[in-house]
Design an enzyme around this catalytic site. Sequence first.
Site, PDB file in Angstrom:
ATOM      1  N   GLY A  64       0.823  -1.212   0.000  1.00 32.34           N
ATOM      2  CA  GLY A  64       0.000   0.000   0.000  1.00 32.34           C
ATOM      3  C   GLY A  64       0.852   1.254   0.000  1.00 32.34           C
TER       4      GLY A  64
ATOM      5  N   GLU B 109      -1.409  -9.256  -4.692  1.00 37.93           N
ATOM      6  CA  GLU B 109      -0.279  -9.865  -5.398  1.00 37.93           C
ATOM      7  C   GLU B 109       0.419  -8.886  -6.351  1.00 37.93           C
ATOM      8  OE1 GLU B 109       0.389 -13.348  -8.793  1.00 37.93           O
ATOM      9  OE2 GLU B 109      -1.597 -12.586  -8.295  1.00 37.93           O
TER      10      GLU B 109
ATOM     11  N   LYS C 221      -9.982   8.823  12.186  1.00 40.48           N
ATOM     12  CA  LYS C 221     -11.387   8.413  12.124  1.00 40.48           C
ATOM     13  C   LYS C 221     -11.769   7.512  13.306  1.00 40.48           C
ATOM     14  CE  LYS C 221     -11.652   8.907   7.105  1.00 40.48           C
ATOM     15  NZ  LYS C 221     -10.335   9.563   6.990  1.00 40.48           N
TER      16      LYS C 221
ATOM     17  N   THR D 275     -18.492  16.455  -1.275  1.00 36.67           N
ATOM     18  CA  THR D 275     -19.708  15.999  -0.583  1.00 36.67           C
ATOM     19  C   THR D 275     -20.438  17.118   0.159  1.00 36.67           C
ATOM     20  OG1 THR D 275     -18.390  15.316   1.322  1.00 36.67           O
ATOM     21  CG2 THR D 275     -18.867  13.647  -0.348  1.00 36.67           C
TER      22      THR D 275
END
Length: 642
Positions: free
Chosen positions: A314, A339, A432, A496
Amino acid sequence: MNALKKQKVFFTRFFVNLFKPLVNNYVNRNIILLIDLIITLIAAKSASFLVATITDTPFNFLKFRWEILVIILVQGICFLLFRSYSGLIRYSNFRDVIKQLQVTTTSVILLMLINFLYALNFGEVITPYAGIVIYGFIAFSFLFIFRLSVKRAYKIIQINKVKAQKAFILGIKPNDISMAEGFISESSEQVEIIGFVNTEEKILRKLIFNLPIYSLEQIKNSSNAPKNIIVSDEKLKELRNSNSDVIPTLLDLKFKIYKLPELQNLAENNKQPSGALKEIKIEDLLQRNPIKLNNEKLFDLYKNKTILVTGAAGSIGSEIVKQVIRFKPKKILLLDQAETPLHELCICLNKFYPEIGYEKIVANVRDKKRLKDVFTTHQPQVVFHGAAYKHVPMMEENPIEALSVNFQGSRNLADLATKHKVENFVFISTDKAVNPTNIMGASKRSAELYIQSLAHKNNHNTTFITTRFGNVLGSNGSVIPHFKKQIRENGPVTVTHPEITRYFMTIDEACQLVLEAGAMGKGGEIFVFDMGSPVKILDLAKHMIRLTGLVPGKDIEIEITGLRPGEKLYEELLADKETTLPTHHEKIMIAQATHEFNETKINLLSNLLELVKTNNADKAIEALHLLVPEYQPASLDEQLKA
């Protein structure tokens, strides 16, 4: 006047044609040395002629005397010692002038010494001392003129090939002036500096290097001004730290803003200024001052250690891997279930860090048996646990998956860390998890609680540390790549809510702080990072649109779509009942939690695990509410009231 113009054109063409072979290709350095030696011969002959004229002695320019050979030999040795012929003539600068001066001065001193020793032995000098001094002046002048002529011819040829972009320099401070001097002295064929833009209140002078100084107002009102401006890295930091509106103003005017790294970085990398120019990115506008790490302590912790990084493929995990390499670990265990990204990370490591030892491990943190094999086989000493599900709306629709990876997976790793006597376990959490309004945040908070419960036990030697920070610029799934994609597709850019804010830091900054926190933890702490001021996502979207040279609301529309399920309007780094303590690092604080790990709390943690294992989503969420009572999904109205 026409005759003078014709003469100028003739001589310009003459020099261009004369030096064209030198400037169009990379000429062998031995040829440059040969040319310098020929210049030395001409200088020596010229000096002999002047001495002969002064002393009224006969002089034959074509006659080659042995004294001339001595001068050429000494000068040649100095050329070789100082390697003054090794640089690219077309990019000659002030440093090259100094080098030629050193070469010529050394030659003159050596020739005088040889003259003196010869006179002691034979009663006469090889050549008059005045002649040696005259030779020094002539040789330096000819060598300098040669390089200047080649450089000028190269510039003329390149201007004929490609028209240089005209640009301003932002600022008139010493660093800004040094940057402009670099461009001018390098005679860049890509960029022509035409003036300075002053960002201070007062202009103390009108010209720098004979280039005009403009105010921001003047270039605002000029329709003919080129739309390119160059800013140094240092100037960008200064504007960012002072919350100046200079950069937004320039972006509104559709200026292309280019960033030049600090001057010492240019020198280290042997780059020409024009070659180091890069258009500024949103990361440049949001990044803070560089982080100072306690490298000695980090070396003590990570050197010669086997380090396990979960979620290694990541964005956060891969950056931790790259940063920990410099502390010379024994081996890095790259664990990820993805992978293809893991394969790409390995290709990167093979290319840029061939000396590092690593193991690529395809595994899922939910599979405790597989993890047990990893710990048994490789015996990691340090664990960075970054594997997690993090997309808020998607986890709202798949709550049991969020709990399975974020809570159960973290618990699996923490249990194995104690069993296999891992020295340090660093859990990467999120803002969060503070007063969570979504499953993702609550699942990370439950993992924090379990790791803290282990830290309070005395039956193991593992130091458990939790790090908590906000959004990371450019990480996988973050808002930056999403906005870039929408802008490439000509919009609309979707936000948003007009008031939604988030904390941001860059990937390298976040990972450096994770490494630092891992070294300073005593066990059980939740380290909170200084995220700076929160950023309005609407402002972020506008900045990104402007950076592409477009106008928000005109070229690219911004569409307000409404908060998504589980999404907070504002984010926090600390829970209501938590306070912070400072650490020795100004950007890292310790969040002191008030939770007591009594039998009830331990039972709630165990109960949640059993419900997750049986895929009982409803019961698991009920148990999560009991374990994390601050987990309260909030409506938009409630958030606005708060």
